[in-house]
Design a protein around this motif. Structure first.
Motif, PDB file in Angstrom:
ATOM      1  N   UNK A   1     -40.261  -5.222  27.702  1.00 44.13           N
ATOM      2  CA  UNK A   1     -40.768  -4.735  26.420  1.00 44.13           C
ATOM      3  C   UNK A   1     -39.702  -3.981  25.626  1.00 44.13           C
ATOM      4  N   UNK A   2     -38.770  -3.301  26.305  1.00 50.29           N
ATOM      5  CA  UNK A   2     -37.723  -2.598  25.565  1.00 50.29           C
ATOM      6  C   UNK A   2     -36.815  -3.579  24.821  1.00 50.29           C
ATOM      7  N   UNK A   3     -36.596  -4.771  25.390  1.00 50.94           N
ATOM      8  CA  UNK A   3     -35.795  -5.784  24.697  1.00 50.94           C
ATOM      9  C   UNK A   3     -36.568  -6.345  23.507  1.00 50.94           C
ATOM     10  N   UNK A   4     -37.871  -6.525  23.677  1.00 53.75           N
ATOM     11  CA  UNK A   4     -38.703  -6.988  22.561  1.00 53.75           C
ATOM     12  C   UNK A   4     -38.673  -5.968  21.419  1.00 53.75           C
ATOM     13  N   UNK A   5     -38.739  -4.697  21.782  1.00 58.19           N
ATOM     14  CA  UNK A   5     -38.690  -3.632  20.768  1.00 58.19           C
ATOM     15  C   UNK A   5     -37.344  -3.632  20.055  1.00 58.19           C
ATOM     16  N   UNK A   6     -36.267  -3.873  20.792  1.00 58.46           N
ATOM     17  CA  UNK A   6     -34.937  -3.930  20.186  1.00 58.46           C
ATOM     18  C   UNK A   6     -34.841  -5.100  19.215  1.00 58.46           C
ATOM     19  N   UNK A   7     -35.379  -6.257  19.622  1.00 55.49           N
ATOM     20  CA  UNK A   7     -35.364  -7.413  18.724  1.00 55.49           C
ATOM     21  C   UNK A   7     -36.200  -7.133  17.475  1.00 55.49           C
ATOM     22  N   UNK A   8     -37.343  -6.493  17.642  1.00 58.03           N
ATOM     23  CA  UNK A   8     -38.182  -6.147  16.491  1.00 58.03           C
ATOM     24  C   UNK A   8     -37.423  -5.223  15.546  1.00 58.03           C
ATOM     25  N   UNK A   9     -36.758  -4.221  16.106  1.00 55.28           N
ATOM     26  CA  UNK A   9     -35.969  -3.288  15.289  1.00 55.28           C
ATOM     27  C   UNK A   9     -34.872  -4.031  14.530  1.00 55.28           C
ATOM     28  N   UNK A  10     -34.122  -4.882  15.230  1.00 45.63           N
ATOM     29  CA  UNK A  10     -33.021  -5.614  14.596  1.00 45.63           C
ATOM     30  C   UNK A  10     -33.533  -6.597  13.552  1.00 45.63           C
ATOM     31  N   UNK A  11     -34.698  -7.173  13.792  1.00 44.29           N
ATOM     32  CA  UNK A  11     -35.292  -8.097  12.822  1.00 44.29           C
ATOM     33  C   UNK A  11     -35.684  -7.349  11.549  1.00 44.29           C
ATOM     34  N   UNK A  12     -36.270  -6.172  11.694  1.00 43.83           N
ATOM     35  CA  UNK A  12     -36.620  -5.359  10.518  1.00 43.83           C
ATOM     36  C   UNK A  12     -35.362  -4.933   9.766  1.00 43.83           C
ATOM     37  N   UNK A  13     -34.323  -4.588  10.500  1.00 42.46           N
ATOM     38  CA  UNK A  13     -33.050  -4.227   9.867  1.00 42.46           C
ATOM     39  C   UNK A  13     -32.483  -5.421   9.108  1.00 42.46           C
ATOM     40  N   UNK A  14     -32.586  -6.599   9.698  1.00 44.05           N
ATOM     41  CA  UNK A  14     -32.105  -7.822   9.049  1.00 44.05           C
ATOM     42  C   UNK A  14     -32.893  -8.098   7.777  1.00 44.05           C
ATOM     43  N   UNK A  15     -34.212  -7.943   7.833  1.00 44.11           N
ATOM     44  CA  UNK A  15     -35.038  -8.149   6.637  1.00 44.11           C
ATOM     45  C   UNK A  15     -34.653  -7.162   5.536  1.00 44.11           C
ATOM     46  N   UNK A  16     -34.442  -5.909   5.902  1.00 41.91           N
ATOM     47  CA  UNK A  16     -34.032  -4.898   4.917  1.00 41.91           C
ATOM     48  C   UNK A  16     -32.670  -5.243   4.322  1.00 41.91           C
ATOM     49  N   UNK A  17     -31.769  -5.702   5.178  1.00 34.48           N
ATOM     50  CA  UNK A  17     -30.437  -6.081   4.699  1.00 34.48           C
ATOM     51  C   UNK A  17     -30.520  -7.261   3.740  1.00 34.48           C
ATOM     52  N   UNK A  18     -31.390  -8.213   4.037  1.00 34.86           N
ATOM     53  CA  UNK A  18     -31.552  -9.365   3.147  1.00 34.86           C
ATOM     54  C   UNK A  18     -32.180  -8.952   1.817  1.00 34.86           C
ATOM     55  N   UNK A  19     -33.101  -7.991   1.848  1.00 29.74           N
ATOM     56  CA  UNK A  19     -33.674  -7.479   0.599  1.00 29.74           C
ATOM     57  C   UNK A  19     -32.591  -6.818  -0.251  1.00 29.74           C
TER      58      UNK A  19
END
Length: 145
Positions: free
Chosen positions: A74-92
């Motif tokens: 679950x900690x890896x899933x949380x890390x991927x979720x965090x990085x995905x949100x960061x990626x979405x923010x960066x794309x915005x």
């Protein structure tokens, strides 16, 4: 191209690294666009496109077969979720920077066209002393372009 992983944890680790790198690239390009350093931003385009294709391919593959990530901590899933949100923010931020530069470029072209139109003499074709100037060609500004 797809990621080559030994097991679900390895695949998740690679997805995290891929997403993190895409976010880094998007943030860097947005900053370069904001600074009007387009040639430097262009240098990142090839890598960004290549990694984005891998990201899209892997996203589709996992969506079709979620078991590829079964048993991932679950900690890896949380890390991927965090990085995905960061990626979405960066794309915005990337999109906003591109839109600002587009608006500035369109405004500059519009101002140049209006100045060119204003600088042209108006031909007088009828009436006493009428004459046409040599350069009476039209200037068109296509607002859809």
């Amino acid at each position: 191209m797809s990621l080559m992983a030994n097991d679900p944890t390895d695949l998740m680790d690679q997805l995290i690294l891929l997403t993190r790198r895409l976010a880094d690239l998007a943030e860097r390009q947005a900053a370069l666009f904001e600074a009007s350093r387009f040639l430097e931003a262009q240098n990142l385009t090839e890598e960004s496109a290549r990694l984005a294709n891998v990201y899209a391919s892997e996203s589709r593959r996992i969506a079709e077969d979620p078991s590829l990530l079964s048993g991932v901590p679950s900690d890896m899933r949380a890390t991927l979720t965090f990085e995905t949100e960061r990626f979405k923010s960066a794309m915005d931020a990337h999109e906003r920077a591109l839109n600002r530069q587009r608006v500035l470029a369109e405004g500059l072209v519009r101002a140049i066209a209006e100045e060119a139109i204003a600088a042209r003499p108006t031909p007088v074709a009828y009436g006493p002393g009428a004459h046409a100037f040599r350069d009476t060609s039209a200037v068109a500004l296509d607002k859809r372009a």
